[in-house]
Write an enzyme that holds these catalytic residues in place. Structure first.
Site, PDB file in Angstrom:
ATOM      1  N   TYR B 146       0.846  -1.181   0.000  1.00 21.96           N
ATOM      2  CA  TYR B 146       0.000   0.000   0.000  1.00 21.96           C
ATOM      3  C   TYR B 146       0.888   1.240   0.000  1.00 21.96           C
ATOM      4  CZ  TYR B 146      -3.654   3.311   0.892  1.00 21.96           C
ATOM      5  OH  TYR B 146      -4.519   4.367   0.763  1.00 21.96           O
ATOM      6  N   GLN B 207     -10.494   0.103   1.364  1.00 22.70           N
ATOM      7  CA  GLN B 207     -10.970  -0.648   0.190  1.00 22.70           C
ATOM      8  C   GLN B 207      -9.790  -1.273  -0.571  1.00 22.70           C
ATOM      9  OE1 GLN B 207     -11.569   2.455   0.990  1.00 22.70           O
ATOM     10  NE2 GLN B 207     -11.327   3.902  -0.701  1.00 22.70           N
ATOM     11  N   ASN B 230      -3.192   5.578   6.687  1.00 18.98           N
ATOM     12  CA  ASN B 230      -3.919   6.270   7.750  1.00 18.98           C
ATOM     13  C   ASN B 230      -4.631   5.270   8.658  1.00 18.98           C
ATOM     14  OD1 ASN B 230      -6.232   5.447   6.410  1.00 18.98           O
ATOM     15  ND2 ASN B 230      -6.593   7.427   5.432  1.00 18.98           N
ATOM     16  N   THR B 253       5.976   8.202  13.517  1.00 19.36           N
ATOM     17  CA  THR B 253       7.418   7.967  13.441  1.00 19.36           C
ATOM     18  C   THR B 253       8.131   8.657  14.608  1.00 19.36           C
ATOM     19  OG1 THR B 253       9.318   8.143  11.968  1.00 19.36           O
ATOM     20  CG2 THR B 253       7.699   9.913  11.846  1.00 19.36           C
ATOM     21  N   GLN B 275      12.952  14.670  11.874  1.00 19.75           N
ATOM     22  CA  GLN B 275      11.940  13.745  12.376  1.00 19.75           C
ATOM     23  C   GLN B 275      10.611  14.450  12.589  1.00 19.75           C
ATOM     24  OE1 GLN B 275      12.509  10.619  12.525  1.00 19.75           O
ATOM     25  NE2 GLN B 275      10.398  10.238  13.115  1.00 19.75           N
ATOM     26  N   HIS B 278       7.745  15.320   9.886  1.00 21.14           N
ATOM     27  CA  HIS B 278       6.870  14.314   9.271  1.00 21.14           C
ATOM     28  C   HIS B 278       5.397  14.626   9.532  1.00 21.14           C
ATOM     29  CE1 HIS B 278       9.225  11.230   7.306  1.00 21.14           C
ATOM     30  NE2 HIS B 278      10.133  11.324   8.256  1.00 21.14           N
ATOM     31  N   GLU B 343      12.068   3.739  17.139  1.00 30.02           N
ATOM     32  CA  GLU B 343      12.163   3.329  15.736  1.00 30.02           C
ATOM     33  C   GLU B 343      13.582   3.643  15.213  1.00 30.02           C
ATOM     34  OE1 GLU B 343       9.734   5.735  13.233  1.00 30.02           O
ATOM     35  OE2 GLU B 343       9.840   4.379  11.510  1.00 30.02           O
TER      36      GLU B 343
END
Lengths: 448, 448
Positions: B146, B207, B230, B253, B275, B278, B343
């Site tokens: 995706y 979908q 999302n 993130t 960072q 974002h 992360e």
């Protein structure tokens, strides 16, 4: 010769493809009337399994030990004083077994240890003029293993999960198993002793999954939860996925045997029955190039079911989900097997190794007459916790990788930043991230 | 010197531990008023995000292409004639980029390819007097990636997922990305071209996840779905988990920088801002042994935010989730970092390698001043798709293992059955599975 058993037989290829091609994956099942009655008694209303699990998860997350004890009293009949079972009791449970059983548990643990030791992965680094790149492989710190109790007690499943974790170097292995008549099964305790786990809790069902995922005063929260269970356990695992890691969502167990005319009908039927006796939802499928074998197996099924202690269960499973498919040749048989993506794939063939390269999807392959699934279930060495319901298309059996994680390492030097800087800045700006571009530009400017 | 930026500063150890220790994992977030209005418009009533996703999944599972087109018209404004974007359009999108950008995408793809080629695992067999045991490693057949669209378009994320899949040998890579003003972003199409994916569909949101999980007339069902998105995308991934495999449930993130007095304040601040830009939920945390650095970084943040295009977003993120912790020494700093399990973990230290062995939990480690996270985001080689929200305790970044599965192989011979038979029979009987015991007994009896 006995009557041929009334298992479904397919000889048409298209029909076989249709019977074996399925939408894979976990689906919520309908609850039995007994289960629904229990839910009304405990929760005062009709709830779906999913709603029950939501309530239990919330309850344990906010209520801790008190909630766990209350739920245990309601569901398992009595709440233990202490949720943890002292280690001395596991040792007693083990020492109370007869020597043959002690030896059997230890043999299984040794075989599992040996197989998983061969899977150890090392951290690696690759050094170049531009610095170093690599991956650090680290064991998980704490895992939780759910071991079902009550009528179905499988010490082997505990070994098949906890022993690989031990080999991987997991710091702490926590087991949770429901109390039955006030205590955890001695076989589970003995297996915990042999596997070298660290803590055992007498908690069952969704409340055990909640306790291990969120932690309570007594139960430490774990990083990953593994092990089979009933619908409430499986739903709870799916719901806590992301809070912790989980192994998979196990469905009914299944075996698919590919056999030619060299197969022994008695052994072939025995392997189908060994699968079918697990529970009424189990699947046992035979695909064969030999109509004579198919006929002989049907007769053998009838004979063997007659005297099997769990004959009723095995018979129901074979009638529900059993299948014999007659097909033209081994490659076609293997294509059909791949369509099904079985948990267990057994090759009872004159030349079983020649079929191995044709396997695309299976949890485990059992090669030849002397590799019955029953050996794999206990002592061959590979974990018997394998993907079901067609998920072997994308999941692996439990193996060493389930108990480690990877940390990527990038150690670029000035030369790397010089070479890769312009591309990095172009990409950052294309994504509208000027701050990223600046972080590179400042380094390119830096004279220090 | 500029004013020090009003980021939260902690100097007390206990307070730092508390600020960094969190319950990890994914939680459903509150929807914005805009999103709620959209839901009322499309579904005619107030629904939670989870309820919206349930409806969309059911709708696409039963309605196929027609449902996808209807939902796309309602959500994205217009339904495309064809759901698939022809390959010629990707090539055109790539050729229309300026040469610097073409080169940047190709450089990133090459770097990612090189890093992941080093991770290839082989099938293995271990032969002994008792037969053979082993594991077959096979690439997944078909995956779905995706790629978010609309305002946030990240061609780099597509490369960071599709390129490792390509290296692993996945047969077919399917991409789905929402149409914006009737078309998929040309940057996404260009990245698909560079990554060598197989199909691109112009479908967004839940979908898209439904179409790839269940399949429609146009969209083939895949074995695993990867990529960020999302809240609707993330919830849909969680709900189809088990029908297909998924990579993880990505949260906002985050970066954690450990720095000593050797760190350059301008560069340290730039990395925090990279960072923070974002989104407003991003976290940027600095742990330092140097109060002087802490003060200088605060001044630098103020200066750099002033001129940043996405300064408002970065400022909001730094005020929401930003943090500067002053601590006594590097080992303490690393313990705090492990509590947080970031992360990204960036080591701006005089001797950064000495801290690497102290890392227990992180998605990726960025060693030293010339390894900024910005390089890691685009061109260093490791995938930038890494575990967030503390899940680095148990998840790995996307790497080659995400695109393969293992099949266990057991090929025992007569000698193995003889040695292991008694233990196997004992365990089977202890579990009440006589059929399993018989499957072994028949082999022990067999004289063939």
């Amino acid at each position: 010769m006995s009557d041929p058993f009334a298992i479904r037989v397919i000889t048409d290829h298209g029909e076989a493809v249709e019977a074996l091609t399925r939408r894979h994956g976990f689906e919520e099942t309908t609850l039995s009337e007994g289960a629904r009655r229990g839910i009304r008694r405990i929760f005062g209303e009709d709830l779906t399994a999913s709603e029950v699990v939501d309530r239990i998860l919330d309850d344990v997350r906010t209520g801790g030990d008190e909630a766990v004890k209350r739920l245990t009293a309601q569901i398992d009949g009595a709440a233990p004083e202490q949720l943890e079972v002292p280690k001395a009791e596991w040792e007693t449970a083990f020492r109370s077994l007869d020597p043959g059983m002690q030896d059997a548990l230890q043999t299984a643990a040794e075989q599992i240890t040996r197989f998983h030791e061969k899977q150890k992965r090392s951290s690696w680094f690759d050094f170049s003029d531009e610095g170093a790149l690599g991956q650090i492989v680290r064991p998980l710190e704490r895992i939780g293993v759910y071991a079902p109790g009550g009528t179905a007690v499988y010490p082997s499943s505990l070994l098949m999960t906890a022993v690989p974790a031990k080999v991987a170097g997991v710091d702490e292995i926590v087991v949770s198993s429901p109390p039955h008549q006030g205590m955890v099964s001695p076989l589970i305790l003995a297996a915990a002793w042999v596997a070298g786990v660290d803590k055992v809790f007498q908690i069952g069902g969704a409340q055990a999954i909640a306790a291990m995922a969120y932690g309570t005063e007594s139960v430490p929260h774990v990083d990953k939860i593994l092990g089979p269970g009933n619908i409430f356990v499986v739903l709870a695992k799916k719901k806590v996925y992301g809070v912790v890691a989980i192994d998979q969502l196990p469905g009914p167990t299944e075996t698919l045997i590919v056999a030619d005319d060299s197969a022994d009908p008695r052994i072939t039927a025995a392997d189908m029955i060994a699968q079918a006796e697990h529970d009424e939802m189990a699947s046992a499928i035979l695909i064969t190039t030999s109509p004579a074998l198919a006929a002989a197996v049907r007769a053998e099924l009838d004979i063997q079911l007659e005297t099997l202690p769990r004959g009723d269960i095995a018979q129901a499973a074979l009638l529900n989900n059993g299948l014999i498919i007659e097909t033209s040749d081994i490659p076609t048989a293997m294509t059909l097997a791949n369509n099904y993506a079985p948990e267990h794939l057994c090759l009872l063939l004159r030349d079983p190794w020649s079929a191995v390269p044709l396997v695309k999807h299976a949890g485990g392959i059992f090669v030849g007459e002397h590799s019955p699934e029953a050996l794999g279930d206990y002592t061959a060495g590979p974990s018997h916790v394998m993907p079901t319901g067609g998920t072997a298309r994308f999941y692996s059996p439990i193996h060493l990788n389930d108990f480690v994680k990877v940390i990527n390492v990038a150690a670029a030097n000035e030369q790397a930043v010089k070479r890769l800087g312009p591309a990095t800045i172009a990409l950052a700006d294309a994504e509208g991230l000027r701050g990223h571009a600046r972080a590179i530009e400042y380094r390119l400017e830096s004279k220090r």
